[in-house]
Enzyme design. Structure first.
Site, short mmCIF file in Angstrom:
data_model
loop_
_atom_site.label_atom_id
_atom_site.label_comp_id
_atom_site.label_asym_id
_atom_site.label_seq_id
_atom_site.Cartn_x
_atom_site.Cartn_y
_atom_site.Cartn_z
N ASN A 100 0.84 -1.21 0.00
CA ASN A 100 0.00 0.00 0.00
C ASN A 100 0.87 1.26 0.00
O ASN A 100 0.58 2.24 -0.67
CB ASN A 100 -0.89 0.15 1.25
N CYS A 101 1.96 1.18 0.79
CA CYS A 101 2.77 2.38 1.00
C CYS A 101 3.50 2.79 -0.27
O CYS A 101 3.97 3.93 -0.37
CB CYS A 101 3.76 2.13 2.14
P1 FAD Z 1 -4.95 -3.41 5.15
O1 FAD Z 1 -3.55 -3.40 4.70
O2 FAD Z 1 -5.86 -2.35 4.66
O3 FAD Z 1 -5.54 -4.83 4.79
C1 FAD Z 1 -6.84 -5.19 5.10
C2 FAD Z 1 -7.37 -6.11 4.03
O4 FAD Z 1 -8.53 -6.75 4.54
C3 FAD Z 1 -7.83 -5.37 2.78
O5 FAD Z 1 -7.11 -5.83 1.65
C4 FAD Z 1 -9.31 -5.69 2.66
O6 FAD Z 1 -9.70 -5.95 1.33
C5 FAD Z 1 -9.43 -6.95 3.49
N1 FAD Z 1 -10.76 -7.12 4.06
C6 FAD Z 1 -11.48 -6.22 4.78
N2 FAD Z 1 -12.64 -6.74 5.17
C7 FAD Z 1 -12.68 -8.01 4.69
C8 FAD Z 1 -13.64 -9.04 4.77
N3 FAD Z 1 -14.76 -8.89 5.43
N4 FAD Z 1 -13.35 -10.20 4.16
C9 FAD Z 1 -12.19 -10.38 3.49
N5 FAD Z 1 -11.24 -9.43 3.40
C10 FAD Z 1 -11.48 -8.27 3.99
N6 FAD Z 1 1.73 3.21 6.61
C11 FAD Z 1 2.99 3.47 7.01
O7 FAD Z 1 3.35 3.11 8.14
N7 FAD Z 1 3.87 4.11 6.19
C12 FAD Z 1 3.53 4.51 4.94
O8 FAD Z 1 4.35 5.07 4.21
C13 FAD Z 1 2.21 4.28 4.50
N8 FAD Z 1 1.81 4.68 3.28
C14 FAD Z 1 0.54 4.39 2.86
C15 FAD Z 1 0.16 4.79 1.59
C16 FAD Z 1 -1.12 4.50 1.12
C17 FAD Z 1 -1.53 4.95 -0.23
C18 FAD Z 1 -2.02 3.77 1.95
C19 FAD Z 1 -3.39 3.42 1.47
C20 FAD Z 1 -1.64 3.38 3.23
C21 FAD Z 1 -0.36 3.69 3.69
N9 FAD Z 1 0.05 3.32 4.97
C22 FAD Z 1 1.33 3.59 5.38
C23 FAD Z 1 -0.87 2.65 5.91
C24 FAD Z 1 -0.67 1.15 5.87
O9 FAD Z 1 -0.76 0.70 4.57
C25 FAD Z 1 -1.73 0.51 6.75
O10 FAD Z 1 -1.55 0.98 8.06
C26 FAD Z 1 -1.64 -1.00 6.75
O11 FAD Z 1 -1.76 -1.52 5.47
C27 FAD Z 1 -2.74 -1.58 7.65
O12 FAD Z 1 -2.72 -2.95 7.57
P2 FAD Z 1 -4.02 -3.80 7.85
O13 FAD Z 1 -3.62 -5.23 7.65
O14 FAD Z 1 -4.64 -3.42 9.11
O15 FAD Z 1 -5.05 -3.36 6.73
#
Ligand code: FAD
Length: 553
Positions: free
Chosen positions: A41-42
Site C-alpha cells: 500500500n505504502c
Molecule cells: P490493510 O492493509 O488495509 O488490509 C486489510 C485487508 O482486509 C484489505 O485488503 C481488505 O480488502 C481486506 N478485508 C477487509 N474486510 C474483509 C472481509 N470482510 N473479508 C475479506 N477481506 C477483507 N503506513 C505506514 O506506516 N507508512 C507509509 O508510508 C504508508 N503509506 C501508505 C500509503 C497508502 C496509499 C495507503 C493506502 C496506506 C499507507 N500506509 C502507510 C498505511 C498502511 O498501509 C496501513 O496501516 C496498513 O496496510 C494496515 O494494515 P491492515 O492489515 O490493518 O489493513
C-alpha cells in the site's frame, strides 16, 4: 488448530506467515476480499508518479507464493460476511461465483484494515473523484492520468495526500490542496510543518488551508470542486485523502466491543471481547504508548507487528503489544518530516505537563560538504526529563534522529540519557555532538537550571509592557536581514564590553539564530548579575512560528 484470518495484507498476511512458522499442523485459512494479498500500500503513490516503474513490484508476495511457501489455504476474492461467535464459525462469500459457505474456527484473527473516508457531499460519486487504498484504486487513477490531466485537486494534506501531490507534480499536473486544518500534516505541531508548506509552495502547489470542499459539480472540463468559501476549483482529477475509518462492520454485527471512534477493542494480547477472536492493524483501537489512552493509529509497522504478536499468543507464547507511538515519516519533494510519540498539541489537549526545546543542527559535520539543515523539536517531562515526543523536519538524517528518539521513548529514556548517547560519527554521517546529544544538552541544561529559556510564543503572547528586554546577539548583518520586532542588537562577542547598556531592573531575553550564541549570552549575563533567559531555538524557531510575520528588515 483451525485458524481463520480475515484480511490478507499487512496485519493478516503477517499473522498467517508467523502462525505457519510456529505450527506446521495448523489449518490456516486466509480470506481476502480483493484479488491481491500482501501488496505494498505504502508504495502506491510512487507507482502513480513513476518512481516505481513496474506495477508488479507492488505485489510483495503473490497469492501463489504465499500458498506454496506457507502452505496457506488462501482464498482471494472472498469476503467474510458474518461471524457466529456461539458456533465459532464465519460465513464467507466467493465474490466470483457468489457462492456462500461456512467455515469453523478455533481461533479467528480480524485484520480488515481501514477504509478511506468519502464524506457524503453532493456530487461525491461523480466520475473523476477517487480515494486510494489498493491496486484497483491505483489502476483507476492511473487510467485517468493516462487520459491527460492538467489540473488536480487533492483534498486533505495528510501523509497520503501529500505523497500524491508530490507524484502528481512530478508529472507536470497543476495541483491545489484543500485542507480543513490551518496546517499541512495535521498530526505534527503546526510550526514544524512551516518548511513543508514552504516546500509545497516553492514547487508551485496551491495550498488552501482552513478550507473545505462543499460539493462537486460536473463542469465543462470534467469537474468543479466548490469550497465552503465559495471558491470553485476546476479539475480533471480529485483525490480524497481525508482519513480512514476502521472496517468494523463484521465485528460490530458480531457484537464485539468497539471504541468510540469505531476501533475494535483489544487487550494487550490483541484479543477482542471474545478471547478466541483477535484483531490487528488499522481496524483496532490501540494504547497510545506515551499517553496511555486508547487511540487509533493506521500505520503499517504496528499492523505487521500486531499480526505477529496475535499469532504468537494463539500458539501459546506470552506475547504482548506494548502500544503504538505513532512513529511516522513522509517525504515531500526535497524535505522530510518525521515524528514519534506525543505531539505538543496532544500534550496540551490532555493537560499533561511538558517542556520543549528546538535545535537546528546540520545532519552531519558542517565542515564536510553536503551538510543539510534540520529542525528537531523535543518534548519531555518537566520533572523527570522523560522523552515524550519528538518531531524533525529537514533533509537527510531526519529519519535517523527520529528513529533514535523512537527507541529512546520506547526505552523510557530521559533527556539526560540523550546527553550521554554514543552515536556513530564520522563527518559524512554525523557530528561528534550529534543532533540527539545537542537536543539532550539543551533540554538537560533547561531542567538543571543552567540554561533558562523562554519560548517564542510565550514571549509573543505577553503584553508589550511585560515582555523582557529583547537582545539579539547575532552579527549586525544577520540582524539587518531580519529580527524579532523590538530587539536591540549587541553581538555576543561584544557583549562583555556593553553590559552597561543593558537594564538591570528587567529580565533580558537573549536570542541568536538557533539558540547557541543566545545560550552563551545568557550565561555571561547571569554570571554578571543580570536576570537573563535564552529565547529557545532562536530566530529560526521564531521564523517557524511566525512564517508570514512583519519581520523587520
Ligand atoms: P490493510 O492493509 O488495509 O488490509 C486489510 C485487508 O482486509 C484489505 O485488503 C481488505 O480488502 C481486506 N478485508 C477487509 N474486510 C474483509 C472481509 N470482510 N473479508 C475479506 N477481506 C477483507 N503506513 C505506514 O506506516 N507508512 C507509509 O508510508 C504508508 N503509506 C501508505 C500509503 C497508502 C496509499 C495507503 C493506502 C496506506 C499507507 N500506509 C502507510 C498505511 C498502511 O498501509 C496501513 O496501516 C496498513 O496496510 C494496515 O494494515 P491492515 O492489515 O490493518 O489493513
Amino acid at each position: 488448530m483451525n485458524l481463520l484470518i480475515v484480511g490478507g495484507v499487512a496485519g493478516g498476511a503477517s499473522a498467517a506467515a508467523r502462525a505457519r512458522r510456529l505450527s506446521e499442523d495448523a489449518h490456516i485459512v486466509l480470506f481476502e476480499r480483493g484479488p491481491d494479498v500482501s501488496f505494498a500500500n505504502c508504495g502506491l503513490p510512487y507507482y502513480l508518479g513513476g518512481e516505481i516503474a513496474e506495477r508488479d513490484k507492488l505485489l510483495v508476495v503473490t497469492p501463489d507464493r504465499l500458498r506454496r511457501r506457507f502452505n496457506l489455504d488462501l482464498r482471494v476474492r472472498t469476503s467474510v460476511e458474518a461471524i457466529d461467535q456461539a458456533a465459532k464459525k464465519v460465513r464467507a462469500r466467493d465474490l466470483v461465483s457468489g457462492r456462500e459457505y461456512e467455515e469453523t474456527y478455533d481461533k479467528l484473527i480480524l485484520a480488515p484494515g481501514a477504509a478511506p473516508l468519502r464524506p457524503p457531499l453532493p456530487g461525491i460519486d461523480l466520475p473523476g473523484i477517487f480515494t486510494l487504498r489498493n491496486l484497483q484504486d491505483v489502476d483507476r487513477i492511473k487510467e485517468r492520468l493516462d487520459g491527460g490531466i492538467r489540473q488536480a485537486v487533492v483534498i486533505g494534506a495528510g501523509f497520503i495526500g501529500l505523497e500524491l501531490v508530490e507524484n502528481f507534480v512530478r508529472q507536470g499536473i497543476a495541483i491545489t490542496v484543500v485542507e480543513l486544518q490551518d496546517q499541512v500534516l495535521p498530526p505534527f505541531d503546526k510550526e514544524m510543518t512551516t518548511p513543508i508548506a514552504q516546500e509545497l509552495a516553492g514547487k508551485g502547489v496551491s495550498l488552501l488551508l482552513g478550507q473545505s470542499a462543499e460539493a462537486f459539480e460536473p463542469g465543462p472540463d470534467a469537474l468543479t470542486v466548490r469550497l465552503k468559501s465559495g471558491q470553485r476549483l476546476p479539475a480533471q482529477l480529485v483525490v480524497l485523502g481525508v482519513g480512514v475509518r476502521p472496517e468494523n462492520k463484521l465485528a460490530v454485527e458480531a457484537g464485539l466491543e468497539v471504541g468510540p471512534r469505531g476501533g475494535i477493542r483489544v487487550n494487550e494480547h490483541l484479543q477482542t471481547s471474545n478471547p478466541d477472536i483477535y484483531a490487528v492493524g488499522d481496524a483496532i483501537e490501540v494504547k497510545d504508548f506515551v499517553m496511555g489512552e486508547p487511540t487509533q493509529v493506521p500505520l503499517a509497522g504496528p499492523a505487521n507487528r500486531q499480526g505477529r504478536i496475535a499469532a504468537d499468543h494463539i500458539f501459546g507464547r506470552a506475547a504482548r503489544y506494548r502500544g503504538t507511538q505513532g512513529t511516522a515519516i513522509v517525504r515531500v519533494f526535497d524535505r522530510t518530516a518525521a515524528m514519534t510519540g506525543a505531539s505538543e498539541k496532544v500534550l496540551k489537549r490532555s493537560n499533561r505537563p511538558y517542556r520543549k526545546v528546538y535545535v537546528h543542527p546540520t545532519h552531519h559535520a558542517g565542515y564536510y560538504p553536503g551538510a543539510e539543515a534540520m529542525t528537531l523539536k523535543l518534548l519531555f517531562d518537566p520533572q523527570t526529563g522523560r522523552v515524550l515526543g519528538a518531531q524533525a523536519v529537514g533533509g537527510a538524517g531526519v529519519d535517523k534522529r527520529i528513529d533514535v528518539l523512537a527507541v529512546a521513548i520506547q526505552a523510557g529514556m530521559t533527556v539526560f540519557d540523550l546527553e550521554e548517547m554514543e552515536l556513530a560519527y564520522s563527518p559524512q554521517y554525523g557530528s561528534a555532538k550529534d543532533p540527539i546529544n545537542m537536543a539532550g544538552f539543551v533540554a538537560g541544561g533547561l531542567l538543571r537550571g543552567d540554561h533558562p529559556q523562554v519560548n517564542v510564543e510565550q514571549f509573543l503572547a505577553a503584553p508589550a509592557s511585560e515582555r523582557p528586554f529583547l537582545l539579539d546577539v547575532r552579527m549586525p548583518q544577520e540582524f539587518a536581514k531580519g529580527h524579532i520586532p523590538g530587539a536591540v542588537n549587541i553581538p555576543v562577542d561584544d557583549l562583555r564590553s556593553h553590559l552597561g547598556e543593558l537594564p538591570n531592573d528587567r529580565e533580558i531575553a537573549a536570542y541568536c539564530q538557533v539558540g547557541q550564541r543566545g545560550y552563551l549570552a545568557t550565561r555571561i549575563l547571569r554570571q554578571t548579575g543580570f536576570s537573563a533567559v535564552n529565547v529557545g531555538g532562536g530566530y529560526k524557531t521564531y521564523q517557524l512560528l511566525v512564517p508570514n510575520n512583519d519581520r523587520v528588515r
